[in-house]
Design an enzyme around this catalytic site. Sequence first.
Site, PDB file in Angstrom:
ATOM      1  N   GLY A  17       1.037  -1.346  -0.514  1.00 36.53           N
ATOM      2  CA  GLY A  17      -0.181   0.128   0.183  1.00 36.53           C
ATOM      3  C   GLY A  17       1.198   1.787   0.257  1.00 36.53           C
ATOM      4  O   GLY A  17       0.415   1.928  -1.212  1.00 36.53           O
ATOM      5  N   TYR A  18       2.160   1.405   0.400  1.00 37.46           N
ATOM      6  CA  TYR A  18       2.749   2.173   0.862  1.00 37.46           C
ATOM      7  C   TYR A  18       4.025   2.848  -0.013  1.00 37.46           C
ATOM      8  O   TYR A  18       3.841   3.666  -1.316  1.00 37.46           O
ATOM      9  CB  TYR A  18       4.038   2.395   2.463  1.00 37.46           C
ATOM     10  CG  TYR A  18       5.048   3.502   2.436  1.00 37.46           C
ATOM     11  CD1 TYR A  18       4.697   4.320   3.206  1.00 37.46           C
ATOM     12  CD2 TYR A  18       5.893   2.914   2.091  1.00 37.46           C
ATOM     13  CE1 TYR A  18       5.562   5.260   3.449  1.00 37.46           C
ATOM     14  CE2 TYR A  18       6.679   4.668   1.800  1.00 37.46           C
ATOM     15  CZ  TYR A  18       6.150   5.821   2.796  1.00 37.46           C
ATOM     16  OH  TYR A  18       6.905   6.502   2.979  1.00 37.46           O
ATOM     17  N   THR A  19       4.018   1.441  -1.466  1.00 39.43           N
ATOM     18  CA  THR A  19       4.410   1.767  -2.158  1.00 39.43           C
ATOM     19  C   THR A  19       3.769   2.278  -3.421  1.00 39.43           C
ATOM     20  O   THR A  19       4.033   2.988  -4.066  1.00 39.43           O
ATOM     21  CB  THR A  19       5.031   0.084  -2.898  1.00 39.43           C
ATOM     22  OG1 THR A  19       6.041   0.056  -1.631  1.00 39.43           O
ATOM     23  CG2 THR A  19       5.781   0.336  -4.091  1.00 39.43           C
TER      24      THR A  19
END
Length: 253
Positions: free
Chosen positions: A157-159
Amino acid sequence: MTPAFDLSGLTAVVTGARRGIGLAMAEALATAGADIIGVSAHLEPVGSDVERRVGAAGRKFTALTADLSDRDAVRRLAQELNALGGIDILVNNAGTIARAPAAEHPDESWDHVIQVNLTSQFLLSREIGREMVARGRGKIIFTASLLSFQGGINVPGYTAAKSGVAGLTKALANEWAAHGVNVNAIAPGYIATDNTRALQDDPVRHRAILERIPAGRWGRPDDLAGATVFLAAPASDYVNGVILPVDGGWLGR
């Protein structure tokens, strides 16, 4: 102070200003002459570390709280900021991270990270950027990431969000450069903050990361100060749509 880097008389909004990178960015902008509006979910109304540092630089500080995981709260924040008027610099720095292997990554973690790290930043940029475009000037700075360029491990999700931030930076720059609004991003390397605590505490990952950094050390929040002031100042008036790594040389390996 060199005029190209002088922010005197300007007002900067810094989200995630309570600690870490956001705190360092707010202090740097204040030292360059800007008044600061700090935003964080848990920012103390008075007596915060960021307020003390901005005050020590001789600048005015205003504290606002907002839960960036709540879309309605973000809209209210944008209205409050525009009501204050005269926002010259918007630093979209607030962020969060959730670590879990992709095959086990919960929907809730994905949704939360995308909302805080990407959607809220678009909403704020749209609302404040509209006013900047109307005035014919302004600076918007996003905090991107090394994972705006790479895939990372256990942070899908962060990426995805940080890759989206890189794309959003370019998209807004394409539309707003002709109106005097510069939109750029800083991509920090591995900075010793709370967000990277899990990596710092993992002896194997910590060593592997350190061995790849040509500068030979993890970054500190104040390593972002120069890039922040540059992208907020007249010195960058012809810089548009750039994702500027501040990573100790990591991406050059």
